[in-house]
Scaffold this motif. Structure first.
Motif, PDB file in Angstrom:
ATOM      1  N   LEU A 140       5.959  -0.508  22.012  1.00 16.69           N
ATOM      2  CA  LEU A 140       6.252  -1.427  20.902  1.00 16.69           C
ATOM      3  C   LEU A 140       5.594  -2.772  21.134  1.00 16.69           C
ATOM      4  CD1 LEU A 140       7.705  -1.978  18.260  1.00 16.69           C
ATOM      5  CD2 LEU A 140       9.752  -2.577  19.579  1.00 16.69           C
ATOM      6  N   SER A 141       5.623  -3.272  22.391  1.00 14.53           N
ATOM      7  CA  SER A 141       4.984  -4.553  22.710  1.00 14.53           C
ATOM      8  C   SER A 141       3.487  -4.497  22.449  1.00 14.53           C
ATOM      9  CB  SER A 141       5.251  -4.914  24.171  1.00 14.53           C
ATOM     10  OG  SER A 141       4.524  -6.054  24.531  1.00 14.53           O
ATOM     11  N   LYS A 142       2.829  -3.406  22.926  1.00 14.80           N
ATOM     12  CA  LYS A 142       1.385  -3.276  22.720  1.00 14.80           C
ATOM     13  C   LYS A 142       1.063  -3.098  21.235  1.00 14.80           C
ATOM     14  CE  LYS A 142      -0.066  -3.448  26.975  1.00 14.80           C
ATOM     15  NZ  LYS A 142      -0.949  -4.542  27.429  1.00 14.80           N
ATOM     16  N   SER A 143       1.898  -2.314  20.517  1.00 10.17           N
ATOM     17  CA  SER A 143       1.657  -2.087  19.092  1.00 10.17           C
ATOM     18  C   SER A 143       1.760  -3.382  18.302  1.00 10.17           C
ATOM     19  CB  SER A 143       2.670  -1.061  18.557  1.00 10.17           C
ATOM     20  OG  SER A 143       2.481  -0.856  17.176  1.00 10.17           O
ATOM     21  N   PHE A 144       2.767  -4.172  18.648  1.00  9.67           N
ATOM     22  CA  PHE A 144       2.954  -5.443  17.943  1.00  9.67           C
ATOM     23  C   PHE A 144       1.804  -6.407  18.224  1.00  9.67           C
ATOM     24  CE2 PHE A 144       4.969  -9.725  17.771  1.00  9.67           C
ATOM     25  CZ  PHE A 144       5.187  -9.738  16.403  1.00  9.67           C
ATOM     26  N   LYS A 145       1.348  -6.449  19.483  1.00 13.76           N
ATOM     27  CA  LYS A 145       0.250  -7.347  19.847  1.00 13.76           C
ATOM     28  C   LYS A 145      -1.039  -6.947  19.141  1.00 13.76           C
ATOM     29  CE  LYS A 145       0.150  -8.717  24.067  1.00 13.76           C
ATOM     30  NZ  LYS A 145      -0.008  -8.806  25.543  1.00 13.76           N
ATOM     31  N   LEU A 146      -1.290  -5.612  19.043  1.00 17.83           N
ATOM     32  CA  LEU A 146      -2.502  -5.146  18.376  1.00 17.83           C
ATOM     33  C   LEU A 146      -2.453  -5.399  16.876  1.00 17.83           C
ATOM     34  CD1 LEU A 146      -2.975  -1.809  20.326  1.00 17.83           C
ATOM     35  CD2 LEU A 146      -4.555  -3.730  20.354  1.00 17.83           C
ATOM     36  N   SER A 147      -1.256  -5.260  16.263  1.00 16.77           N
ATOM     37  CA  SER A 147      -1.162  -5.482  14.819  1.00 16.77           C
ATOM     38  C   SER A 147      -1.391  -6.941  14.465  1.00 16.77           C
ATOM     39  CB  SER A 147       0.211  -5.024  14.307  1.00 16.77           C
ATOM     40  OG  SER A 147       1.243  -5.817  14.860  1.00 16.77           O
ATOM     41  N   LEU A 148      -0.932  -7.871  15.338  1.00 16.90           N
ATOM     42  CA  LEU A 148      -1.183  -9.303  15.087  1.00 16.90           C
ATOM     43  C   LEU A 148      -2.643  -9.667  15.378  1.00 16.90           C
ATOM     44  CD1 LEU A 148       2.014 -11.010  16.475  1.00 16.90           C
ATOM     45  CD2 LEU A 148       1.392 -10.646  14.104  1.00 16.90           C
ATOM     46  N   ASN A 149      -3.208  -9.075  16.454  1.00 24.58           N
ATOM     47  CA  ASN A 149      -4.642  -9.252  16.768  1.00 24.58           C
ATOM     48  C   ASN A 149      -5.044 -10.716  16.850  1.00 24.58           C
ATOM     49  OD1 ASN A 149      -7.206  -8.213  17.365  1.00 24.58           O
ATOM     50  ND2 ASN A 149      -7.864  -8.406  15.251  1.00 24.58           N
ATOM     51  N   SER A 150      -4.122 -11.540  17.411  1.00 20.20           N
ATOM     52  CA  SER A 150      -4.386 -12.992  17.577  1.00 20.20           C
ATOM     53  C   SER A 150      -4.743 -13.673  16.263  1.00 20.20           C
ATOM     54  CB  SER A 150      -5.521 -13.203  18.596  1.00 20.20           C
ATOM     55  OG  SER A 150      -5.188 -12.635  19.826  1.00 20.20           O
ATOM     56  N   GLY A 151      -4.234 -13.149  15.144  1.00 19.68           N
ATOM     57  CA  GLY A 151      -4.489 -13.766  13.845  1.00 19.68           C
ATOM     58  C   GLY A 151      -5.827 -13.421  13.225  1.00 19.68           C
TER      59      GLY A 151
ATOM     60  N   ILE B 156      -2.555   3.229  17.033  1.00 14.40           N
ATOM     61  CA  ILE B 156      -2.009   4.498  16.539  1.00 14.40           C
ATOM     62  C   ILE B 156      -1.371   5.289  17.681  1.00 14.40           C
ATOM     63  CG2 ILE B 156      -2.626   6.724  15.500  1.00 14.40           C
ATOM     64  CD1 ILE B 156      -4.825   5.225  13.941  1.00 14.40           C
ATOM     65  N   GLU B 157      -2.012   5.303  18.852  1.00 17.33           N
ATOM     66  CA  GLU B 157      -1.462   6.035  19.987  1.00 17.33           C
ATOM     67  C   GLU B 157      -0.102   5.488  20.406  1.00 17.33           C
ATOM     68  OE1 GLU B 157      -4.412   5.824  22.987  1.00 17.33           O
ATOM     69  OE2 GLU B 157      -5.839   7.133  21.951  1.00 17.33           O
ATOM     70  N   HIS B 158       0.026   4.146  20.453  1.00 17.23           N
ATOM     71  CA  HIS B 158       1.325   3.561  20.780  1.00 17.23           C
ATOM     72  C   HIS B 158       2.362   3.885  19.700  1.00 17.23           C
ATOM     73  CE1 HIS B 158       0.050   1.524  24.355  1.00 17.23           C
ATOM     74  NE2 HIS B 158      -0.904   0.854  23.722  1.00 17.23           N
ATOM     75  N   TYR B 159       1.934   3.874  18.451  1.00 16.19           N
ATOM     76  CA  TYR B 159       2.857   4.206  17.361  1.00 16.19           C
ATOM     77  C   TYR B 159       3.340   5.658  17.486  1.00 16.19           C
ATOM     78  CZ  TYR B 159       4.466   5.352  12.654  1.00 16.19           C
ATOM     79  OH  TYR B 159       5.215   5.787  11.591  1.00 16.19           O
ATOM     80  N   MET B 160       2.423   6.585  17.796  1.00 17.34           N
ATOM     81  CA  MET B 160       2.809   7.994  17.948  1.00 17.34           C
ATOM     82  C   MET B 160       3.734   8.187  19.150  1.00 17.34           C
ATOM     83  SD  MET B 160       1.573   9.604  15.405  1.00 17.34           S
ATOM     84  CE  MET B 160       2.056  11.211  16.003  1.00 17.34           C
ATOM     85  N   THR B 161       3.521   7.417  20.222  1.00 18.69           N
ATOM     86  CA  THR B 161       4.419   7.475  21.374  1.00 18.69           C
ATOM     87  C   THR B 161       5.848   7.137  20.969  1.00 18.69           C
ATOM     88  OG1 THR B 161       2.643   6.888  22.904  1.00 18.69           O
ATOM     89  CG2 THR B 161       4.897   6.494  23.657  1.00 18.69           C
TER      90      THR B 161
ATOM     91  N   ILE C  58      -6.118   2.225   9.191  1.00 18.81           N
ATOM     92  CA  ILE C  58      -5.857   3.625   9.523  1.00 18.81           C
ATOM     93  C   ILE C  58      -4.395   3.837   9.897  1.00 18.81           C
ATOM     94  CG2 ILE C  58      -6.662   5.583  10.901  1.00 18.81           C
ATOM     95  CD1 ILE C  58      -9.178   3.923  11.524  1.00 18.81           C
ATOM     96  N   GLN C  59      -3.810   2.900  10.672  1.00 17.14           N
ATOM     97  CA  GLN C  59      -2.432   3.093  11.147  1.00 17.14           C
ATOM     98  C   GLN C  59      -1.435   3.283  10.015  1.00 17.14           C
ATOM     99  OE1 GLN C  59       0.343   0.869  10.967  1.00 17.14           O
ATOM    100  NE2 GLN C  59       1.653   2.150  12.246  1.00 17.14           N
TER     101      GLN C  59
END
Length: 584
Positions: free
Chosen positions: A430-441, A454-459, A489-490
């Protein structure tokens, strides 16, 4: 001399009634305007300074909390190493052998495996060194940071150092030092922990020492660094200071090691720096933010310039009105004088009431001008305060994601300590997924990062649904480093889970295929779920509609989102767009 001064004053004294009235109106209108401008400037200045101090303190408090989370992660890593049975036994065995034998390489390997097996984030760690109680050593990480430890033999000199005595006095608690205790490396600092045997219940037995060298660059995650601010992390006591981290780097020359703290603050005040400080809970270090007074007061200086311009315009207008009105007021008096000289017998002063009305009107006009000037100054101050509040909210919005990342990381550590690996795995994903979705703005993201999201989301989904879903990824290697609009894609994978696979019984499969040909990117997300009965309703939901609109806005009308589905067999969603926007 006295007679000469009296003569000058006599020559300057106005002899005509009109000149006296004109001088009176100048004294009545212009000085109050400039006094009002001076007061408005000082009110704006003091208000802005007070507001900036409050917002800066809040910023430093939040930054200190982020630093505490990073320090807590290091402390938990130290605790994990010290509690490991294999490492504990290796330290005890090494001390029993004695002599000049160092800790065996197997212990170093065991420590590396321990760190990697628990997915410990080591990007802020420079090196880790273990010592048994006879100071035999083994290190892991950057070899340049071992210093003298690269040589064979024991390191008894450590027992004579001040930092070692501090760790003994701490009785097993981690001690953060403002410098690297093993080398002269200025880019790192050390955390030292005295290791005690956790299985010795009735007698505290020291079995070794743990030194973790940490990169000072970790503080770049703590502060919101910008061109107008100077950040300093200071290890200080009553008599001396030791700078740990400065931003920008060029500012480090302003702060000398072992400088008296009061003298340092006095020097910075003399250089017109406004100093704000907050003491960190974990280390006791001072987190300081220094702003040059000229940068802070540039807004209030703007208010002063505007107020001065307004005052000058009003003063010129007042001079003109005074000159015109003085002529109108003194004209009847001049007529009266001519009548007396001409031998008039009867004098009737008809204009006296009119002259009093005109004087009252002038006074009322200047009162209105003063009121309008004060209202304008108040509006300028309120506008500047709102702008500062907006800057503070934006600053806090930048800091909150860091706080959430590290909170999730803390949840991961707590679950790891309690051997709850599923919760730890979900918190990490969840931490990695959230960081990737924000993508530093940033709006664009590498395809590899989107696929990692997507891989973190599927996990997370497989943890929720007991591994019901199989994920297949077939994406051309040449696509991986290409940047595309994020979250394209996600959301399609998420749609396939909730509307395709979740409603059906049993397991299901989702596949993501991607290819690049002639600058045309194609992604296909396919599932073998329940399918869609009415394709006309797909745009009623938020997910596909949002992706379609963002695709059209960014890549132009040549981009496509195509949906095909068969009830009971599954759904296929296809994205097509050119990397270079094309208009049709």
């Amino acid at each position: 001399m006295k007679e000469a001064l009296s003569r000058i004053l006599y020559l300057l004294r106005p002899r005509k009634i009109r000149n006296k009235y004109f001088l009176f109106m100048i004294m009545l209108s212009i000085p109050p305007l400039f006094i009002l401008g001076f007061i408005s400037f000082n009110i704006a200045k003091n208000t802005l300074v007070d507001k900036q101090v409050q917002s800066t303190q809040e910023h430093l408090r939040t930054s200190s909390e982020v630093a505490d989370l990073l320090f807590d992660n290091i402390i938990k890593m130290e605790r994990l190493i010290s509690w490991n049975d294999g490492i504990r036994q290796a330290l005890i065995d090494s001390a029993e052998v004695g002599g000049n034998k160092e800790i065996d390489d197997e212990t170093g390997k065991r420590m590396r495996d321990l760190i990697s097996s628990y997915l410990i984030d080591t990007q802020d760690i420079d090196s880790i060194c273990l010592f048994d109680k006879d100071f035999h050593s083994v290190c892991y990480g950057n070899s340049d940071s071992y210093g003298a430890l690269e040589r064979k033999g024991t390191h008894q000199y450590i027992s004579l150092t001040g930092w070692y005595r501090k760790s003994v006095e701490a009785k097993g608690k981690p001690v953060f030092n403002s410098y690297n205790v093993l080398t002269n490396d200025l880019q790192t600092f050390s955390s030292v922990k005295l290791l005690k045997d956790p299985q010795s219940l009735f007698k505290e037995e020291v079995i070794g020492l743990l030194v973790v060298n940490i990169k000072k660059s970790m503080f770049s995650k703590v502060f919101n660094e910008n061109e107008e601010s100077n950040f300093v992390v200071l290890d200080s006591n009553q008599y001396s200071t030791s700078p740990i981290y400065t931003y920008p780097q060029s500012f480090s020359g302003r702060i000398r090691t072992n400088q008296d703290k009061q003298n340092l603050i006095q020097e910075l005040n003399n250089e017109n720096y406004i100093i704000n400080s907050f003491k960190n809970r974990t280390t006791g270090w001072d987190l300081m933010l220094l702003i040059e007074e000229k940068d802070l007061l540039k807004d209030s200086n703007q208010i002063a310039r505007i107020t001065t311009i307004i005052a000058v315009i009003i003063a010129i207008s007042a001079l003109y009105l005074s000159f015109v009105l003085s002529g109108r007021i003194t004209r009847p008096l001049r007529q009266l004088k001519n009548m007396v000289i001409g031998g008039a017998k009867e004098l009737y002063i008809y204009d006296e009431p009119k002259d009093k009305d005109e004087i009252g009107t002038i006074s009322e006009t200047f009162n209105q001008i003063n009121v309008k000037t004060k209202e304008l100054s108040d509006k300028l101050v309120r506008s500047e305060l709102k702008e500062k509040e907006a800057e503070l909210r934006a600053l806090q919005a930048q800091i909150k994601p860091h706080f959430l990342y590290n909170t999730l990381d803390s949840i991961y550590w707590m679950a790891t300590m309690q051997d709850n690996h599923e919760v730890a795995k979900m918190a990490f994903s969840l931490s990695k997924s959230f960081k990737l979705s924000l993508n530093s703005g940033k709006e664009l993201i590498a395809v590899s990062k989107e696929l990692e999201h997507i891989e973190h989301y599927m996990t997370i989904q497989n943890l929720r649904y007991n591994d019901r879903f199989q994920y297949i990824e077939q994406v051309d290697e040449e696509l991986m480093n290409i940047e595309i609009l994020k979250l394209l894609i996600q959301p399609l994978v998420e749609n396939a889970i909730y509307h395709g696979l979740e409603p059906q019984e049993g397991e299901g499969t989702i596949s993501v295929k991607g290819k690049l040909k002639d600058n045309l990117v194609t992604f296909i997300v396919k599932d073998d779920g329940v399918g869609i009965e009415d394709l006309k309703k797909i745009d009623q939901g938020y997910g596909l509609k949002n992706v379609r609109e963002r695709l059209m806005l960014y890549y132009g009308p040549s981009s496509k989102l195509l949906v095909t589905s068969e009830v009971g067999k599954g759904t296929k969603v296809e994205l097509r767009f050119f990397l270079t926007r094309r208009e049709e």
